[in-house]
Design a protein around this motif. Structure first.
Motif, PDB file in Angstrom:
ATOM      1  N   TYR A  26      32.996 -82.440  -3.730  1.00  0.00           N
ATOM      2  CA  TYR A  26      32.656 -82.126  -5.112  1.00  0.00           C
ATOM      3  C   TYR A  26      31.140 -82.211  -5.259  1.00  0.00           C
ATOM      4  CZ  TYR A  26      32.514 -87.225  -5.414  1.00  0.00           C
ATOM      5  OH  TYR A  26      32.241 -88.554  -5.192  1.00  0.00           O
ATOM      6  N   ARG A  27      30.643 -81.623  -6.313  1.00  0.00           N
ATOM      7  CA  ARG A  27      29.200 -81.644  -6.586  1.00  0.00           C
ATOM      8  C   ARG A  27      28.992 -82.370  -7.896  1.00  0.00           C
ATOM      9  NH1 ARG A  27      24.825 -79.451  -4.493  1.00  0.00           N
ATOM     10  NH2 ARG A  27      23.133 -78.806  -5.840  1.00  0.00           N
ATOM     11  N   ARG A  28      28.120 -83.407  -7.871  1.00  0.00           N
ATOM     12  CA  ARG A  28      27.813 -84.171  -9.074  1.00  0.00           C
ATOM     13  C   ARG A  28      26.333 -84.499  -9.093  1.00  0.00           C
ATOM     14  NH1 ARG A  28      31.084 -89.193  -9.196  1.00  0.00           N
ATOM     15  NH2 ARG A  28      29.321 -90.174  -8.176  1.00  0.00           N
ATOM     16  N   ASP A  29      25.719 -84.270 -10.243  1.00  0.00           N
ATOM     17  CA  ASP A  29      24.283 -84.549 -10.427  1.00  0.00           C
ATOM     18  C   ASP A  29      23.426 -83.846  -9.373  1.00  0.00           C
ATOM     19  OD1 ASP A  29      24.994 -86.221 -12.560  1.00  0.00           O
ATOM     20  OD2 ASP A  29      25.168 -87.964 -11.231  1.00  0.00           O
ATOM     21  N   GLY A  30      23.831 -82.628  -9.003  1.00  0.00           N
ATOM     22  CA  GLY A  30      23.061 -81.844  -8.043  1.00  0.00           C
ATOM     23  C   GLY A  30      23.190 -82.295  -6.603  1.00  0.00           C
ATOM     24  N   VAL A  31      24.152 -83.177  -6.317  1.00  0.00           N
ATOM     25  CA  VAL A  31      24.338 -83.717  -4.970  1.00  0.00           C
ATOM     26  C   VAL A  31      25.737 -83.373  -4.475  1.00  0.00           C
ATOM     27  CG1 VAL A  31      24.404 -85.833  -3.589  1.00  0.00           C
ATOM     28  CG2 VAL A  31      22.751 -85.618  -5.448  1.00  0.00           C
ATOM     29  N   ASP A  32      25.813 -82.919  -3.209  1.00  0.00           N
ATOM     30  CA  ASP A  32      27.110 -82.641  -2.587  1.00  0.00           C
ATOM     31  C   ASP A  32      27.684 -83.944  -2.057  1.00  0.00           C
ATOM     32  OD1 ASP A  32      27.395 -79.676  -2.693  1.00  0.00           O
ATOM     33  OD2 ASP A  32      25.444 -79.810  -1.705  1.00  0.00           O
ATOM     34  N   ARG A  33      28.894 -84.250  -2.494  1.00  0.00           N
ATOM     35  CA  ARG A  33      29.541 -85.517  -2.160  1.00  0.00           C
ATOM     36  C   ARG A  33      30.950 -85.262  -1.649  1.00  0.00           C
ATOM     37  NH1 ARG A  33      27.074 -89.732  -5.517  1.00  0.00           N
ATOM     38  NH2 ARG A  33      25.455 -88.771  -6.764  1.00  0.00           N
ATOM     39  N   GLY A  34      31.502 -86.277  -1.024  1.00  0.00           N
ATOM     40  CA  GLY A  34      32.872 -86.202  -0.569  1.00  0.00           C
ATOM     41  C   GLY A  34      33.485 -87.574  -0.511  1.00  0.00           C
ATOM     42  N   THR A  35      34.787 -87.610  -0.524  1.00  0.00           N
ATOM     43  CA  THR A  35      35.525 -88.849  -0.304  1.00  0.00           C
ATOM     44  C   THR A  35      36.420 -88.626   0.901  1.00  0.00           C
ATOM     45  OG1 THR A  35      35.513 -89.359  -2.660  1.00  0.00           O
ATOM     46  CG2 THR A  35      37.129 -90.524  -1.295  1.00  0.00           C
ATOM     47  N   TRP A  36      36.194 -89.412   1.946  1.00  0.00           N
ATOM     48  CA  TRP A  36      37.039 -89.351   3.134  1.00  0.00           C
ATOM     49  C   TRP A  36      38.092 -90.445   3.004  1.00  0.00           C
ATOM     50  CZ3 TRP A  36      33.378 -88.804   7.969  1.00  0.00           C
ATOM     51  CH2 TRP A  36      32.727 -87.570   7.920  1.00  0.00           C
ATOM     52  N   THR A  37      39.342 -90.057   3.153  1.00  0.00           N
ATOM     53  CA  THR A  37      40.464 -90.990   3.100  1.00  0.00           C
ATOM     54  C   THR A  37      41.155 -90.984   4.454  1.00  0.00           C
ATOM     55  OG1 THR A  37      40.744 -90.489   0.756  1.00  0.00           O
ATOM     56  CG2 THR A  37      42.573 -91.598   1.860  1.00  0.00           C
ATOM     57  N   PHE A  38      41.257 -92.152   5.063  1.00  0.00           N
ATOM     58  CA  PHE A  38      41.888 -92.289   6.377  1.00  0.00           C
ATOM     59  C   PHE A  38      43.289 -92.853   6.212  1.00  0.00           C
ATOM     60  CE2 PHE A  38      37.311 -92.801   6.907  1.00  0.00           C
ATOM     61  CZ  PHE A  38      37.057 -91.802   7.825  1.00  0.00           C
ATOM     62  N   ALA A  39      44.243 -92.314   6.985  1.00  0.00           N
ATOM     63  CA  ALA A  39      45.626 -92.751   6.805  1.00  0.00           C
ATOM     64  C   ALA A  39      46.432 -92.853   8.091  1.00  0.00           C
ATOM     65  CB  ALA A  39      46.344 -91.816   5.832  1.00  0.00           C
ATOM     66  N   SER A  40      45.884 -92.426   9.231  1.00  0.00           N
ATOM     67  CA  SER A  40      46.662 -92.527  10.469  1.00  0.00           C
ATOM     68  C   SER A  40      45.754 -92.427  11.681  1.00  0.00           C
ATOM     69  CB  SER A  40      47.739 -91.438  10.536  1.00  0.00           C
ATOM     70  OG  SER A  40      47.165 -90.170  10.754  1.00  0.00           O
ATOM     71  N   GLY A  41      46.318 -92.770  12.820  1.00  0.00           N
ATOM     72  CA  GLY A  41      45.576 -92.675  14.060  1.00  0.00           C
ATOM     73  C   GLY A  41      46.443 -93.052  15.244  1.00  0.00           C
TER      74      GLY A  41
END
Length: 153
Positions: free
Chosen positions: A89-104
């Motif tokens: 997502y883009r907020r306040d002119g900055v490209d951001r992300g949320t990485w969610t880990f669930a397996s391995g």
């Protein structure tokens, strides 16, 4: 290992496919990226993993990406795999992300957590006009901090 703070730093490239117009203001295109990542845990232990990401981005007529998502697959030098998902997502002119880990697998078996990421990128060719009329490569750097529980580490 209980959930602990992790810092992630990563560099690599991603290729956008030729996008499809959704309406007069938004296009959508798939992407695939290859990155090298360093996970540094609060105790100082560092793990290096290659990452493959496949997803879909929405882009506006100026080439900005207001949102996107993707599947993350990491592999370390032992062949153990960590899997996750990203929401961009883009907020306040900055490209951001949320990485969610669930397996391995292997040492990443049972891994779970969430890391807030920041993305900085440039088109591979200067002067590339967006939205693209064909595939385009981006060179990017990702960094962020969050919590990760990896019981097998």
């Amino acid at each position: 290992m209980a959930s602990q703070r992790v810092e992630i730093a990563s560099g690599g490239h991603a290729d956008w496919s030729t996008p499809v117009r959704v309406d007069e203001s938004i296009l959508q295109g798939s992407y695939q990226g290859i990155f090298m990542c360093r996970f540094t845990f609060e105790g100082g232990a560092a793990h290096y993993l290659k990452m493959r990401i496949i997803g879909v981005d929405e882009m506006d007529n100026d080439g900005e990406v207001p949102s996107g998502f993707g599947a993350l697959e990491f592999q370390d030098s032992d062949g153990d795999v960590l899997r996750g998902r990203t929401e961009w997502y883009r907020r306040d002119g900055v490209d951001r992300g949320t990485w969610t880990f669930a397996s391995g697998t292997g040492k990443w078996k049972g891994a779970a957590g969430k890391v807030d990421m920041f993305l900085t990128y440039m088109a591979d060719e200067l002067g590339t006009k967006l939205p693209p009329s064909g595939p385009i490569r981006f060179i990017g750097f990702l960094e962020g901090t969050g919590e990760l529980d990896a019981p097998q580490l």
